[in-house]
Write a protein that holds these residues in place. Structure first.
Motif: not given
Length: 312
Positions: A291-302
Motif C-alpha cells: 500500500p505504500g508504493a509510490v506511483m508517478s503523478e502526471l505530468p512527470a517532468a522526465d
C-alpha cells in the motif's frame, strides 16, 4: 566458481540471483513505478486507451507500439503526438524495418528466431534511422530499439546533435538482454529504459536492477508470443525489488496484430481497452500488497512527452 562471483561483485554486480534486496532507486520524481500500455498502434487506439484509463481511474504514463513509425502516415504520427502531448504521456514507437519483415529466410527458421528483431545489413540500419527521424519530425520523443548496433549509432547521432537531446531510446523485450552484464552494456551504449525478457524471476530481476540505474520495463502480463505469463500476484515484489519500473500490461490469449493498420483497428482498439482493464486489476493487487508504493503523478517532468512537430 567463487572467484568468478567475487569478480562480478567487485564490478558492482550481484554475486548470484538468490537475494531479493529492496531497490532504493527511484524515478526523478521519487516514484517507484509507472504504467505502460503496449500495442497502441495508432491514433484511434490511443484515444481508446485514454478513454478507458479515465473511466477506470488508471494512471497511464506511457504507451508503446509495435508496428513502427513507418506504418503510420505523417498525419497519424502528428495526431498521436498531439494527443499524447495534451495528456502529458509518453509515446514510444518501434524503429523498423527489421529482418523478420524483410527477405531474411533465416529469421523465419525455427532455430533462428532471435534474428527477426535484428537490423539486417547496412541498409536496414539506415532505414531504421530514417524511421526514427521521421517520427522525431512529427514530435515523437521515444523510440523502441531491438538491435544493439542500432542503439549504438542512434545514441551517437543523438550525442552529435543529429537527433534531439530529448529523444529517449527504449530497449525492446526482443533484444533479449537476460543478465546484468548485458543490461549494463545497453545502458552504457545509451539506453534510457530497458524492457527485460518476460520470464525472468525476481532474483534475476533484482540482479539486473543492481547493475543498472535506468528504469526497467517489466511485463506483468505478456502476450503469448512472449511467453504468456500472468504475474499480477507478483506485482508488489516486482515493484519492491526493481524500482524504478514501468509496469507493462500486455494481454495473453490475444491475436498478434503486427503489422497493424486500419483493417485491424476494431481488434486493436478492443485489445487496448482490455489491457487497461488488466492494469486496473494489477494496480488493485499492488494497493493490497504494497500500500505504500509510490506511483508517478502526471505530468512527470522526465517523461518523453511528444513535442511540437516540424511544420509541413
Amino acid at each position: 566458481m567463487t572467484r568468478f562471483r567475487d569478480f562480478l561483485g567487485a564490478d558492482g554486480f550481484a554475486r548470484s540471483d538468490t537475494e531479493l534486496p529492496e531497490s532504493a532507486k527511484r524515478f526523478p520524481d521519487g516514484a517507484q513505478c509507472r504504467v505502460e500500455i503496449p500495442s497502441v498502434e495508432g491514433p484511434e487506439v490511443l484515444d481508446a486507451v485514454l478513454d478507458e484509463a479515465r473511466r477506470r481511474n488508471v494512471r497511464v504514463h506511457r504507451v508503446s507500439q509495435g508496428s513502427g513509425g513507418m506504418l503510420l502516415t505523417s498525419g497519424e504520427l502528428r495526431a498521436m503526438a498531439a494527443t499524447a502531448r495534451e495528456a502529458a504521456i509518453e509515446v514510444s514507437l518501434f524503429a523498423r524495418p527489421l529482418a523478420g519483415w524483410a527477405n531474411s529466410a533465416a529469421s523465419l527458421a525455427s532455430g533462428a528466431g532471435a534474428l527477426a528483431a535484428q537490423a539486417r545489413g547496412t541498409e536496414q540500419i539506415v532505414h531504421c534511422l530514417e524511421d526514427i527521424e521521421r517520427s522525431v519530425e512529427a514530435g515523437i520523443r521515444s523510440v523502441l530499439i531491438t538491435d544493439i548496433g542500432l542503439l549504438d549509432i542512434a545514441s551517437r547521432l543523438r550525442a552529435a546533435g543529429e537527433f534531439p537531446a530529448s529523444l529517449r531510446f527504449k530497449i525492446s523485450v526482443q533484444m533479449g538482454l537476460s543478465n546484468p552484464v548485458s543490461a549494463r552494456l545497453a545502458q552504457r551504449l545509451g539506453a534510457d529504459t530497458l524492457n527485460v525478457p518476460t520470464d525472468l524471476g525476481l532474483g534475476e530481476l533484482a540482479a539486473i536492477r543492481a547493475a543498472t540505474d535506468i528504469p526497467l520495463d517489466i511485463y506483468i502480463e505478456s502476450p503469448d508470443d512472449q511467453g504468456g505469463l500472468v504475474r499480477h500476484m507478483e506485482i508488489a515484489e516486482i515493484v519492491r525489488v526493481t524500482a524504478p519500473v514501468y509496469l507493462k500490461f500486455g494481454l495473453r490469449n490475444a491475436p498478434n496484430i503486427y503489422p497493424s493498420g486500419t483493417h485491424l483497428a476494431p481488434v486493436a482498439t478492443a485489445l487496448a481497452r482490455e489491457r487497461v482493464r488488466r492494469a486496473e486489476i494489477g494496480l488493485e493487487f499492488l494497493a493490497r500488497q504494497l500500500p505504500g508504493a509510490v506511483m508517478s503523478e502526471l505530468p512527470a517532468a522526465d517523461l518523453a512527452v511528444p513535442e511540437a512537430g516540424e511544420q509541413v
